[in-house]
Design an enzyme around this catalytic site. Structure first.
Site, PDB file in Angstrom:
ATOM      1  CG  HIS A  33      23.701 -28.208   5.363  1.00  0.00           C
ATOM      2  ND1 HIS A  33      22.776 -28.547   6.328  1.00  0.00           N
ATOM      3  CD2 HIS A  33      24.064 -26.923   5.633  1.00  0.00           C
ATOM      4  CE1 HIS A  33      22.609 -27.540   7.156  1.00  0.00           C
ATOM      5  NE2 HIS A  33      23.363 -26.522   6.751  1.00  0.00           N
ATOM      6  CG  HIS A  36      19.425 -26.233   4.569  1.00  0.00           C
ATOM      7  ND1 HIS A  36      20.766 -26.140   4.296  1.00  0.00           N
ATOM      8  CD2 HIS A  36      19.087 -25.078   5.174  1.00  0.00           C
ATOM      9  CE1 HIS A  36      21.224 -24.985   4.718  1.00  0.00           C
ATOM     10  NE2 HIS A  36      20.230 -24.310   5.256  1.00  0.00           N
ATOM     11  CD  GLN A 159      17.153 -17.893  12.153  1.00  0.00           C
ATOM     12  OE1 GLN A 159      17.892 -17.047  11.692  1.00  0.00           O
ATOM     13  NE2 GLN A 159      16.957 -19.057  11.554  1.00  0.00           N
ATOM     14  CB  SER A 191      26.755 -24.753   9.969  1.00  0.00           C
ATOM     15  OG  SER A 191      26.959 -23.417   9.558  1.00  0.00           O
TER      16      SER A 191
HETATM   17  O1  PAF Z   1      18.521 -19.416   9.224  1.00  0.00           O
HETATM   18  C1  PAF Z   1      18.670 -18.885   8.100  1.00  0.00           C
HETATM   19  O2  PAF Z   1      19.187 -19.474   7.154  1.00  0.00           O
HETATM   20  C2  PAF Z   1      18.226 -17.446   7.909  1.00  0.00           C
HETATM   21  O3  PAF Z   1      18.461 -16.689   9.042  1.00  0.00           O
HETATM   22  C3  PAF Z   1      16.755 -17.317   7.454  1.00  0.00           C
HETATM   23  C4  PAF Z   1      15.808 -17.844   8.502  1.00  0.00           C
HETATM   24  C5  PAF Z   1      16.560 -18.082   6.161  1.00  0.00           C
HETATM   25  C6  PAF Z   1      16.426 -15.860   7.194  1.00  0.00           C
HETATM   26  O4  PAF Z   1      17.234 -15.310   6.218  1.00  0.00           O
END
Ligand code: PAF
Length: 284
Positions: A33, A36, A159, A191
């Site tokens: 999306h 990204h 993350q 998301s």
């Molecule tokens: O954030 C994400 O989409 C995932 O956790 C990642 C960093 C691609 C790892 O699979």
């Protein structure tokens, strides 16, 4: 160029490195999306070559989570990447990444395990083992692509903090570039899991950003007490919401705050029916 094997990626990387070109990696699970796309644009701007990985990583899903129904839209993802100037879309199979045995039993896989202090809270509390799976796959992607820069969204703030810690602790030669959250006009953070929301659910999902924006406004007006700031959330919640957490933590090391300051990040996870959404905001 769409490639499915590690060897194909390695061949290109070898050639690029020989030519002295810089490589950017945007790791994704696909269903791309505009969030990204903002990472991809940054990489294309900053680096000579950009690799986008598209891999729904089975080992970061806990039992009972949405691994099977996670949206898979490779054809559209590839088109988007092509238009954005991406050089390689790396879309391996689980077998390519982990081998046959590992798919059947994760016990046969070497894992990268982040420190307990970073994973015993927020998403790690309900998603036990999730960040082991994330660190393991990101580490593998770093080893395969050997990027100079890797781009991660701030929406998955825990993350991002954990990956930065892993890179520092393991001396991985990559620079992590954090990228701001992209929101719809309504405030909803983009998301891939928003695809699960009905139109009504989408309206209910606005509670996340409303709570965070309101907390930030209260903080800007001078309210620093975390309990007082937390209480302001209840006005935005109704019977459709199940609040998993609303926490105030240090933006670098995730330590809990009792008094908010400019280094405080507010994290929220909310369930709307079976859909679990997360969001966050930095107060400073
Ligand atoms: O954030 C994400 O989409 C995932 O956790 C990642 C960093 C691609 C790892 O699979």
């Amino acid at each position: 160029m769409l490639v499915h094997t590690i060897n194909e990626v390695r061949e290109c990387i070898k050639k690029w490195k020989k030519e002295g070109l810089t490589v950017g990696l945007v790791p994704t699970m696909g269903a791309l999306h505009n969030g990204h796309l903002s990472l991809i644009k940054k990489s294309v701007e900053k680096c000579d070559k950009t690799v986008v990985s598209v891999f729904v990583n089975p080992i970061q899903f806990c039992p009972g989570e949405d691994l099977d129904k996670y949206p898979r839209t490779l054809e559209a993802d590839e088109k988007l990447c092509q238009n954005a100037g991406v050089d390689i879309v790396f879309a391996p199979s689980p077998k390519e990444m982990y081998g046959e045995g590992h798919i059947l039993s994760n016990d046969f896989l070497t894992y990268v395990v982040p420190p307990f202090f970073y994973v015993d809270k927020l998403c790690g509390k309900s998603r036990v083992g999730h960040f082991d799976g994330v660190c393991t796959v990101v580490n593998k992607l770093f080893n395969i692509v050997q990027p100079d820069y890797a781009f991660f969204g701030q929406k998955d703030a825990q993350q991002l903090i954990i990956i930065k810690k892993m890179v520092k602790d393991l001396n991985i030669p990559v620079e992590i570039i954090p990228c701001p959250i992209v929101r719809e006009e309504s405030g909803l953070a983009l998301s891939s899991r928003n695809k699960y929301l009905s139109e009504t659910d989408k309206k209910e999902a606005l509670a996340l950003s409303k709570i965070l924006f309101n907390i930030k406004a209260c903080y800007d007006k001078g309210i620093k007490d975390v309990d007082a700031l937390s209480e302001t959330a209840y006005g935005f919640l109704n019977e459709h919401h199940s609040l998993e957490y609303l926490e105030f933590r240090d933006k670098e090391n995730l330590e809990q705050k009792t008094l908010a300051d400019d280094n405080t990040q507010v994290f929220i996870a909310l369930r709307i029916g079976s859909v679990r959404l997360i969001d966050n905001i930095l107060l400073g």
